[in-house]
Design a protein around this motif. Structure first.
Motif, PDB file in Angstrom:
ATOM      1  N   UNK A  18       0.847  -1.188   0.000  1.00  0.00           N
ATOM      2  CA  UNK A  18       0.000   0.000   0.000  1.00  0.00           C
ATOM      3  C   UNK A  18       0.887   1.245   0.000  1.00  0.00           C
ATOM      4  N   UNK A  19       0.338   2.310  -0.551  1.00  0.00           N
ATOM      5  CA  UNK A  19       1.091   3.560  -0.605  1.00  0.00           C
ATOM      6  C   UNK A  19       1.140   4.196   0.775  1.00  0.00           C
ATOM      7  N   UNK A  20       2.322   4.712   1.168  1.00  0.00           N
ATOM      8  CA  UNK A  20       2.457   5.317   2.480  1.00  0.00           C
ATOM      9  C   UNK A  20       1.915   6.742   2.516  1.00  0.00           C
ATOM     10  N   UNK A  21       1.466   7.260   1.365  1.00  0.00           N
ATOM     11  CA  UNK A  21       0.899   8.612   1.316  1.00  0.00           C
ATOM     12  C   UNK A  21      -0.605   8.601   1.059  1.00  0.00           C
ATOM     13  N   UNK A  22      -1.017   7.947  -0.043  1.00  0.00           N
ATOM     14  CA  UNK A  22      -2.447   7.959  -0.391  1.00  0.00           C
ATOM     15  C   UNK A  22      -3.201   6.776   0.212  1.00  0.00           C
ATOM     16  N   UNK A 171      -2.235   5.252   6.949  1.00  0.00           N
ATOM     17  CA  UNK A 171      -2.798   6.578   6.651  1.00  0.00           C
ATOM     18  C   UNK A 171      -4.313   6.666   6.789  1.00  0.00           C
ATOM     19  N   UNK A 172      -5.012   5.545   6.813  1.00  0.00           N
ATOM     20  CA  UNK A 172      -6.469   5.579   6.965  1.00  0.00           C
ATOM     21  C   UNK A 172      -6.915   5.226   8.373  1.00  0.00           C
ATOM     22  N   UNK A 237      -7.602   0.119   5.171  1.00  0.00           N
ATOM     23  CA  UNK A 237      -7.247   0.047   6.591  1.00  0.00           C
ATOM     24  C   UNK A 237      -7.518  -1.346   7.146  1.00  0.00           C
ATOM     25  N   UNK A 238      -8.653  -1.938   6.752  1.00  0.00           N
ATOM     26  CA  UNK A 238      -8.983  -3.285   7.223  1.00  0.00           C
ATOM     27  C   UNK A 238      -7.955  -4.302   6.734  1.00  0.00           C
ATOM     28  N   UNK A 239      -7.550  -4.162   5.479  1.00  0.00           N
ATOM     29  CA  UNK A 239      -6.565  -5.099   4.945  1.00  0.00           C
ATOM     30  C   UNK A 239      -5.268  -5.007   5.742  1.00  0.00           C
ATOM     31  N   UNK A 267      -5.068  11.066  -1.489  1.00  0.00           N
ATOM     32  CA  UNK A 267      -6.025   9.974  -1.440  1.00  0.00           C
ATOM     33  C   UNK A 267      -6.486   9.594  -0.059  1.00  0.00           C
ATOM     34  N   UNK A 268      -5.626   9.810   0.971  1.00  0.00           N
ATOM     35  CA  UNK A 268      -5.971   9.322   2.305  1.00  0.00           C
ATOM     36  C   UNK A 268      -6.863  10.328   3.034  1.00  0.00           C
TER      37      UNK A 268
END
Length: 734
Positions: A18-22, A171-172, A237-239, A267-268
């Protein structure tokens, strides 16, 4: 780490993929070799984006009289015989078991917690505690959130929450800055608090309520795309949690915030804000925290405990409730035409949350990633239906097929059309393929990478079916994928009995009759047997399992077309075509539906949407010429093309790429004869423009028939075509 490939994101893909920004999963880009099927991504804007909206100063949200409603009060003793037997005051003792309780805020405005956090006041109530706004006096008075417990009897939950939260970084998911304690304002007893980031946005429940009242909390009507965008970030976030052996357990709109987006977020934009119910997968010892009806039934919890599937149930219910407040669902928000345009996409979305809410947990999505994969497909579908812009993306479940589902509309007629007695006044053959042809032309399920025969079967569907069956027999492979390939090869060879046997073998090898691939192949076999209604039932089951995929909708559209349900067929073909212009079978289906309803111009307009990079571009252009020159059956009569349509057919024909690009050739001669026959027929039927040129039309047609005679393989065929030319030559008198 790999750079994120999302538009306008400068983040990196970490070890979680996963992206650490979006905060979104790594995006799979197709290789350049896929250009023959059309552009795989054609938009720079992201349908998963959320609108930027204004949000007031956080101090404006402070509650002047924070109280827990009586209906929400429960005794904290898990063994209490009557948890609702609490007196009306904010603090005291349970009347049923004597356990002490306090629902009063334990912090007051002006309290300085841990010599750092200055309390501004209470501004919300979580499922497990009051939530306070405070200022970080050590860091420029930045706003932070303090979360305590509603009832002191829940102290064990604070410990569990703290242990879980210290390892979470996504991020989420709301960030945790600190854990502190402070004496209770009323009792003086030390209380523990979690210090979290302040999120300036709307709780999803607020979004739903304001949308219900007709206001625009996001600055624009709440649409299904907004709900999906929020859902995708929740699933990300769940994943993350599930990969680390954690369950969220208490998802609901009250526990999710959409950030305002005023500070440059990409994105986040969605945050889970209450992790008080987080627990380890498999932990059945702790207190179960959840909210009805988001949580699964007591019977399921008793049998299985809380699981990934119970977490996904909460996502499904959250999506369902938010959808009910969208402008897409509520009457009067959009025009009937707008609703009809996106209805197939909305059906796909409803099928996503319906699957997540299935009573049998084994029929829900296997993982957050699986659910997100289907939800992303639905998002692209709805967005493309909404604005008409294609948003293709390679399927993770089906192999893109080069087969065009068309029975001749897109090809130049063979010479045999003119051999023997020439039929007159027949309507245009719309080119609907037979069910058995569709059975072997629909997209093929992608082989699972872990199947032992995956390498052997990589190009199996492109091989001669009988040769393939012989090769598989020689190899002696017995795996589910091999059985599926045998089934399709048998259908291609016309051996339905062998296909049925192979599918039965696949089911036995899988040991699970719920696999969607079984339903898909059942549909193919039903088509091969000519039982279109049985095929429809099987494909509909596949659609329920894979709501974000194009293939089930393409198959269902054909079944609708075959049964004369043209409105449904057009909607489903249109949904596939609007999303992905490489699926030219869909636009040919759309054209057939339009022609069946007498809409010649509409059919041509649709065929013209075929992109030049498509391998079926020339077929679509040939089909357009045939549509413009063909007679359509309407109410028992023939609707012939008029002079302007035939002129357009001639113009298009002159620009067609035929015979390897030669200006003359056998294919061009045959197609010219088709158009010229239509011109003469229209003249004879009374078309005023063409009637004045009847002799010239006859002379052209005569020349075409003589050119056709030169293509004949035998003297007899040549003689027939010469006789045909003589029949149509102009009558002259000397």
């Amino acid at each position: 780490m790999t750079a994120c490939t999302r538009v306008d994101c400068d983040g990196s893909i970490d070890e979680t993929d996963y992206c650490d920004t979006c905060g979104r999963p790594a995006e799979t880009r197709p290789s350049s070799s896929s250009s023959s099927t059309g552009s795989r991504r054609s938009r720079s804007d992201d349908p998963a984006s959320l609108p930027v909206f204004d949000f007031p100063d956080p101090t404006s949200r402070i509650l002047t009289d924070p109280q827990v409603p009586v209906r929400a009060r429960r005794c904290g003793n898990p063994d209490c015989p009557d948890p609702k037997a609490l007196p009306a005051q904010g603090a005291g003792f349970c009347l049923a078991c004597g356990t002490a309780f306090s629902f009063l805020p334990s912090l007051a405005p002006g309290d300085l917690v841990a010599d750092q956090y200055l309390v501004v006041g209470c501004f919300a109530r979580g499922g497990l505690g009051w939530i306070y706004l405070a200022k970080d006096t050590h860091l420029d008075d930045n706003p932070v959130v303090l979360k305590g417990l509603i009832d002191v009897a829940d102290e064990d939950l604070a410990t569990a929450e703290r242990q879980a939260l210290t390892t979470i970084d996504h991020p989420n998911i709301v960030r945790i800055f600190n854990f502190v304690s402070h004496p209770d304002t009323h009792t003086g007893t030390p209380r523990a608090y979690i210090v979290m980031e302040y999120v300036d946005g709307l709780v999803l429940n607020e979004v739903a309520e304001q949308s219900r009242l007709g206001t625009l909390p996001l600055g624009e009507p709440l649409r299904t795309e907004h709900v999906i965008a929020a859902g995708l970030q929740v699933l990300a976030a769940f994943d993350y949690l599930h990969e680390r052996g954690l369950l969220y357990c208490d998802l609901k709109p009250d526990n999710v915030i959409i950030r305002s987006g005023r500070h440059g977020e990409r994105g986040n934009r969605v945050k889970l804000i209450d992790l008080g119910a987080v627990r380890r997968v498999g932990d059945r010892s702790g207190k179960v925290v959840g909210t009805r009806p988001y949580q699964v039934s007591d019977a399921e919890i008793a049998e299985r405990g809380l699981t990934v599937q119970s977490d996904l149930h909460t996502v499904g219910e959250t999506l369902r409730r938010l959808y009910l407040e969208t402008a897409d669902h509520r009457a009067g928000q959009y025009s009937a035409a707008e609703r009809r345009r996106i209805e197939v996409g909305l059906e796909s979305f409803r099928r996503v949350y319906t699957k997540a809410l299935h009573k049998d947990p084994d029929h829900r999505f296997a993982s957050s990633a699986d659910m997100a994969d289907q939800l992303r497909g639905v998002l692209r579908e709805i967005a493309s239906l909404r604005d008409g812009q294609p948003r293709p993306e390679p399927s993770t479940r089906f192999v893109h097929t080069a087969t065009l589902l068309d029975d001749g509309l897109g090809v130049v007629p063979p010479l045999s059309r003119w051999i023997g007695e020439l039929p007159e006044d027949l309507p245009l053959d719309l080119g609907r393929p037979a069910p058995a042809v569709v059975a072997i032309g629909l997209p093929v399920p992608r082989a699972t990478a872990d199947d032992p025969a995956a390498d052997v079967l990589a190009a199996a569907d492109a091989e001669d079916p009988r040769r393939l069956l012989d090769r598989l027999d020689t190899a002696g492979l017995r795996t589910p994928e091999t059985a599926f390939v045998r089934c399709r090869a048998a259908l291609a060879a016309g051996d339905v009995d062998a296909a049925v046997e192979s599918l039965s073998q696949a089911g036995n090898l899988l040991g699970d009759d719920r696999d969607w691939r079984l339903r898909w192949h059942e549909g193919l076999i039903a088509l091969a047997e000519g039982d279109v209604e049985e095929a429809r039932s099987a494909f509909d089951a596949g659609y329920a399992e894979l709501p974000g995929e194009d293939a089930p909708k393409l198959a269902l559209a054909y079944c609708d077309e075959h049964s004369g349900a043209f409105a449904k067929a057009e909607a489903r073909y249109g949904s596939v075509w609007r999303r992905d212009r490489s699926v030219v079978s869909a636009v040919f289906g759309l054209a057939r539906v339009r022609l069946a309803q007498g809409d010649r111009a509409g059919a041509v307009t649709l065929l013209d949407e075929t992109p030049p990079v498509s391998r079926h571009y020339d077929a679509a252009r040939i089909a357009a010429v045939r549509v413009l020159s063909g007679a359509l059956a309407r109410s028992g009569q023939l609707d012939r093309p008029h002079a302007a349509e035939l002129a357009a057919a001639n113009d298009r024909l002159s620009r067609l790429y035929l015979d390897g690009g030669a200006t003359t050739g056998q294919s061009r001669v045959r197609l010219e004869a088709v158009v010229q026959e239509a011109e003469l027929a229209a003249a004879m039927a009374g078309d005023e423009v063409l009637r004045r040129h009847e002799d010239a039309l006859r002379q052209r047609l005569e020349r075409s028939y003589r050119a056709l005679a030169r293509q004949a393989d035998s003297q007899a065929e040549r003689s027939d075509l010469v006789d045909l030319a003589n029949t149509y030559r102009p009558v002259t008198f000397r």
